[in-house]
Write an enzyme that holds these catalytic residues in place. Sequence first.
Site, PDB file in Angstrom:
ATOM      1  N   SER A 180       0.800  -1.225   0.000  1.00 25.63           N
ATOM      2  CA  SER A 180       0.000   0.000   0.000  1.00 25.63           C
ATOM      3  C   SER A 180       0.833   1.275   0.000  1.00 25.63           C
ATOM      4  CB  SER A 180      -0.957   0.003   1.185  1.00 25.63           C
ATOM      5  OG  SER A 180      -0.259  -0.185   2.393  1.00 25.63           O
ATOM      6  N   HIS A 208      -5.274  -4.011  -2.119  1.00 22.66           N
ATOM      7  CA  HIS A 208      -5.055  -3.027  -3.193  1.00 22.66           C
ATOM      8  C   HIS A 208      -4.972  -3.671  -4.575  1.00 22.66           C
ATOM      9  CE1 HIS A 208      -4.568   0.607  -0.753  1.00 22.66           C
ATOM     10  NE2 HIS A 208      -4.085  -0.224   0.162  1.00 22.66           N
ATOM     11  N   LYS A 239     -11.973  -0.421  -0.698  1.00 22.01           N
ATOM     12  CA  LYS A 239     -11.102   0.360  -1.595  1.00 22.01           C
ATOM     13  C   LYS A 239     -11.746   0.423  -2.983  1.00 22.01           C
ATOM     14  CE  LYS A 239      -7.286  -0.864   1.363  1.00 22.01           C
ATOM     15  NZ  LYS A 239      -7.446   0.261   2.292  1.00 22.01           N
TER      16      LYS A 239
HETATM   17  N1  PMP Z   1      -4.794  -4.758   4.127  1.00 23.16           N
HETATM   18  C1  PMP Z   1      -4.131  -3.834   3.437  1.00 23.16           C
HETATM   19  C2  PMP Z   1      -2.932  -4.236   2.646  1.00 23.16           C
HETATM   20  C3  PMP Z   1      -4.561  -2.500   3.431  1.00 23.16           C
HETATM   21  O1  PMP Z   1      -3.922  -1.567   2.743  1.00 23.16           O
HETATM   22  C4  PMP Z   1      -5.699  -2.167   4.201  1.00 23.16           C
HETATM   23  C5  PMP Z   1      -6.252  -0.742   4.254  1.00 23.16           C
HETATM   24  N2  PMP Z   1      -5.352   0.246   4.465  1.00 23.16           N
HETATM   25  C6  PMP Z   1      -6.351  -3.171   4.904  1.00 23.16           C
HETATM   26  C7  PMP Z   1      -5.877  -4.458   4.854  1.00 23.16           C
HETATM   27  C8  PMP Z   1      -7.548  -2.871   5.733  1.00 23.16           C
HETATM   28  O2  PMP Z   1      -8.706  -2.836   4.924  1.00 23.16           O
HETATM   29  P1  PMP Z   1     -10.025  -2.147   5.472  1.00 23.16           P
HETATM   30  O3  PMP Z   1      -9.907  -0.690   5.207  1.00 23.16           O
HETATM   31  O4  PMP Z   1     -11.103  -2.808   4.686  1.00 23.16           O
HETATM   32  O5  PMP Z   1     -10.095  -2.460   6.916  1.00 23.16           O
END
Ligand code: PMP
Length: 397
Positions: A180, A208, A239
């Site tokens: 990310s 992502h 996302k």
């Molecule tokens: N895993 C990754 C790699 C992420 O980037 C994120 C969000 N930043 C999440 C999990 C968490 O997802 P959510 O926003 O649905 O809780």
Amino acid sequence: MDKLDFINKELDRLKEAGLLINIRTVEGPQGAWITVDGKKALNLSSNNYLGLANDLQSKTASHNAIDTFGVGPAAVRTIAGTTTLHKILEQKLAQFKGAESTISFQSGFCANLAVIPAIVGKEDVVFSDELNHASIIDGCRLAKTRVIRYKHCNPEDLQEKIQVEKDIERKLIITDGVFSMEGDIAPLPEIVEIAEKYNAITMVDDAHGEGVLGRGGRGIVDHFNLHGKVDIEVGTMSKAFGVVGGYIAGTKQLTDYLVQKGRPFLFSSAVTAADVSACIAVVDTLNKSDCLVRKLWSNTGFFQERMKQLGYNLGITKTPITPVMIGDAKMAKEFSQKLFEEGIFAQSIGYPTVPAGKARVRVMLSATHSEKDLTWAIDHFERIGNSFNILERRFEA
Ligand code: PMP
């Protein structure tokens, strides 16, 4: 001494280091242009990759679901919180991902907190990419498992580390699919090969990659054509889906097990009907056409190519996540502030989210942007980059 004094001290320290998070407030729906803190700005900060956060079909589905099911689930999934909508979503997601089964959670974060402690414990070992997301790190902490971090996207290092532990019975390899903060893609085929050799369980967090990689946005497993070879796929609907929620895709055996053992599933209320319905509408939209995914990628190519021509260092990205490397956290903050003053909303990110000295402004591209929007942004990046002397300094990632 005030027993809570440490809080002020820490807040002061963060401020001094340029690491204090200042939250901007969005007034109105997500889109290419949004109103933030009272100012109209080009939105280069959201994870709304496909522009679905304000999609008419999703909104209509949510409205209808509220009329039919009301606003609150009033229970956890295992008591009275599972509706027909949850079932439909889980079936449609499984079909979309090419998996046998899925189980949905309140968020991607919850999905990681649910699955990792359900799979591993004290006796076991997790091999985790050093840049894995916080929710994976926290899932491992909750599991009280031993964690061995391997070098970022480095199968050779993983191989060396797993060889040392080859006699441990239960081994789990976890990687983000798309990282990310860097925007690069995990070497999943090599990871799967190593896992097969050492009989390790594999888990990829596709947060992502969802809606971004693979045919029509089916994610990283589809991108590498590894269907059936990754044991646990974590997805998020927060996302590219533009809604909120998470899920695990895998075998029916796995999802049946998580119904019994996934603690956020058992002990925190279900996702609302409005959210679940919007997610169903998104799967239908993605099944119908890949035009949003194609637009996202053409915007990505357009923006990143021109930014590199200007002399910006975009690190190692291979996806719409575009880290504009600055280096110093304070400077990254000032850079982001200057962009905002000129009508561009792109957040700076510093330690501890990224290593110290590798602060950046992270640009998130979306299918909602037009080439005109991006050209306008690039002109501003050129001018502001010059005024910060950043194009000459060329920070090395
Ligand atoms: N895993 C990754 C790699 C992420 O980037 C994120 C969000 N930043 C999440 C999990 C968490 O997802 P959510 O926003 O649905 O809780």
